[in-house]
Scaffold this motif. Structure first.
Motif, PDB file in Angstrom:
ATOM      1  N   THR A 153     -63.781 -30.186  35.858  1.00 21.22           N
ATOM      2  CA  THR A 153     -62.437 -29.605  35.748  1.00 21.22           C
ATOM      3  C   THR A 153     -61.912 -29.945  34.343  1.00 21.22           C
ATOM      4  O   THR A 153     -62.391 -30.910  33.722  1.00 21.22           O
ATOM      5  N   PRO A 182     -63.448 -18.230  41.142  1.00 20.68           N
ATOM      6  CA  PRO A 182     -63.161 -17.463  39.922  1.00 20.68           C
ATOM      7  C   PRO A 182     -62.017 -18.050  39.094  1.00 20.68           C
ATOM      8  O   PRO A 182     -62.110 -18.141  37.867  1.00 20.68           O
ATOM      9  N   ASP A 183     -60.935 -18.499  39.750  1.00 22.67           N
ATOM     10  CA  ASP A 183     -59.804 -18.996  38.953  1.00 22.67           C
ATOM     11  C   ASP A 183     -60.142 -20.317  38.272  1.00 22.67           C
ATOM     12  O   ASP A 183     -59.699 -20.598  37.164  1.00 22.67           O
ATOM     13  N   GLU A 184     -60.977 -21.147  38.917  1.00 22.50           N
ATOM     14  CA  GLU A 184     -61.364 -22.432  38.301  1.00 22.50           C
ATOM     15  C   GLU A 184     -62.283 -22.194  37.098  1.00 22.50           C
ATOM     16  O   GLU A 184     -62.171 -22.872  36.075  1.00 22.50           O
ATOM     17  N   ALA A 186     -62.307 -19.528  35.270  1.00 21.58           N
ATOM     18  CA  ALA A 186     -61.458 -18.953  34.211  1.00 21.58           C
ATOM     19  C   ALA A 186     -60.654 -20.064  33.526  1.00 21.58           C
ATOM     20  O   ALA A 186     -60.497 -20.071  32.293  1.00 21.58           O
ATOM     21  N   ARG A 187     -60.160 -21.020  34.315  1.00 22.37           N
ATOM     22  CA  ARG A 187     -59.366 -22.125  33.735  1.00 22.37           C
ATOM     23  C   ARG A 187     -60.247 -22.976  32.808  1.00 22.37           C
ATOM     24  O   ARG A 187     -59.844 -23.338  31.701  1.00 22.37           O
ATOM     25  N   ALA A 215     -68.236 -15.730  40.151  1.00 26.31           N
ATOM     26  CA  ALA A 215     -67.515 -15.305  38.944  1.00 26.31           C
ATOM     27  C   ALA A 215     -68.429 -15.508  37.748  1.00 26.31           C
ATOM     28  O   ALA A 215     -69.219 -16.451  37.714  1.00 26.31           O
ATOM     29  N   SER A 220     -65.436 -14.188  28.791  1.00 26.49           N
ATOM     30  CA  SER A 220     -64.815 -15.134  27.848  1.00 26.49           C
ATOM     31  C   SER A 220     -65.272 -14.820  26.421  1.00 26.49           C
ATOM     32  O   SER A 220     -66.441 -14.513  26.194  1.00 26.49           O
TER      33      SER A 220
END
Ligand SMILES: Cc1ncc(COP(=O)(O)O)c(C=O)c1O
Length: 384
Positions: A153, A182-184, A186-187, A215, A220
């Motif tokens: 993370t 997917p959101d993790e 992307a973060r 994802a 990116s």
């Protein structure tokens, strides 16, 4: 004269290959082996790919190709990103490579100088660490646990000491099978991009997921995506994979590929192109992995091996067996010798904590997976 082996050549072995060798030696003596050690589909390449390879042998010269692969295959890979993820990838950003392993060598060389610092999570696929070491790139090991489902993370990266130049993530991961939602992803990708940290996203288990959406990092602007025909496409021995590169890297990768490999095997490129049209057969393989996964998810806890993150994808369970041993290598050796069940010691994936863990691979035939669970249960009753 005495000659030295270079320090780069003195990297650690890929232990799973050593287990494979021991299992092979046992099989040659006529004893049964239940192969839950290696991440290799027990199925051949899909029929359409095999047909395309035969036609290419009969009808083509099969000489060198462009260093980054034949154009129809690069275009087909680009189409795959549009169809599967809704991400536009120009074919010029795709490089076809000798397996994802060849892709990693090219990506690491193109993105990092010797002495750069690249973060790997513990546990993770051991060849990242060993390849980076051979290339003179420093690795920064970041231990992960069940609280983040063994994935990195931004918060974990912020706690690391010293500057970092890169991060390798794998979703689904080997050895845990856990995925980054997917959101993790992307973060993480945004965190890396903003700080000039090159994200290398290993997506080689995409296509093998159990109800969770995969994802890609291909959208990116600075990430490198690594993928392969080895797993979902069931083509390990064909040694073919691909990279999706950000705008700044295709030229460097092409020039490295020209000099290091010339090209990925031409016959495999033709087979790989056809493999995209073999969905039905390939989805059948995934259904078998799903059945095998259910067998492990019920059999392992019933024999007291219940400390693992439920795998979202790939075909692995990475379990803590600290209640049985603190020497996973010796445990796996004894299990193989006494029962024929081959599994991989955790030390391959996590040098510190892996002595208390093992990885089960469940891409073998279902009968073999069932027989392995019966034998393991009997072994634990006998030795426990
Ligand atoms: C996470 C991961 N990445 C990369 C590879 C290398 O695969 P290949 O070179 O066959 O594409 C493997 C092989 O097991 C793997 O598990």
């Amino acid at each position: 004269m005495l000659f030295d082996v270079s320090r780069r050549g003195g990297i650690d072995p890929f232990i799973v290959m050593e287990v494979l060798r021991a299992a092979g030696a046992r099989a040659r003596t006529g004893k049964p082996v239940f192969p839950l050690q290696i991440g290799q589909p027990s199925t051949p390449a899909p029929a359409g790919a095999r047909e395309a390879a035969k036609a290419a042998i009969d009808g083509q010269v099969l000489g060198y190709t462009d260093a980054t692969g034949i154009e129809p295959l690069r275009r087909r890979i680009a189409q795959h990103y549009r169809e599967r993820y809704g991400v536009e990838v120009a074919p010029e950003r795709v490089a076809v490579t000798p397996g994802s392993s060849g892709g990693f060598v090219l990506a690491f060389l193109a993105a990092f100088d010797a002495g750069a610092r690249v973060v790997l999570t513990d546990p993770s696929y051991p060849c990242y660490r060993n390849m980076l070491a051979a290339l003179g790139i420093e690795t920064v090991q970041a231990p992960t646990g069940p609280e983040t489902r063994f994935q990195p993370t931004p918060e974990l990266l912020e706690r690391l000491e010293g500057p970092i130049d890169g991060l390798v993530v794998a979703s689904p991961s080997n050895p845990t099978g856990s995925m980054l939602p997917p959101d993790e992803l992307a973060r993480l990708a945004a965190w890396c991009h903003e700080r000039g940290v090159r994200l290398v996203s290993d997506e080689i288990y995409h296509g093998i997921a159990y109800g969770i959406q995969e994802a890609t990092a291909a959208g990116s602007p600075s990430a490198i995506v690594v993928n392969s025909f080895s797993k979902y496409f069931s083509m390990t021995g064909w040694r073919i994979g691909w990279l999706v590169l950000p705008e700044d890297l295709p030229v460097a990768v092409e020039q490295l590929a020209q000099n290091l490999f010339i090209n990925a095997a031409t016959i495999s490129q033709h087979a790989a192109l056809a493999a995209f049209d073999c969905r039905e057969e390939l989805e059948g393989n995934v259904r078998r992995y799903a059945r095998n996964r259910e067998i492990l998810l019920s059999a392992l806890p019933a024999m007291g091996i219940g400390d693992f993150a439920t795998p979202d994808g790939a075909f692995y369970v990475y379990a803590d067996i600290g209640h049985l041993t603190n020497d996973s290598m010796a445990f796996c050796q004894r299990l193989l010798d006494e029962t024929g069940v081959a599994i991989t010691p955790g030390v391959d994936f996590d040098r510190d904590r892996g002595s208390r863990a093992v990885r089960f691979s469940y891409c073998a035939a279902t009968e073999d997976v069932e027989a392995a669970m019966d034998r393991l249960a009997a072994f634990l009753r006998r030795t426990g």
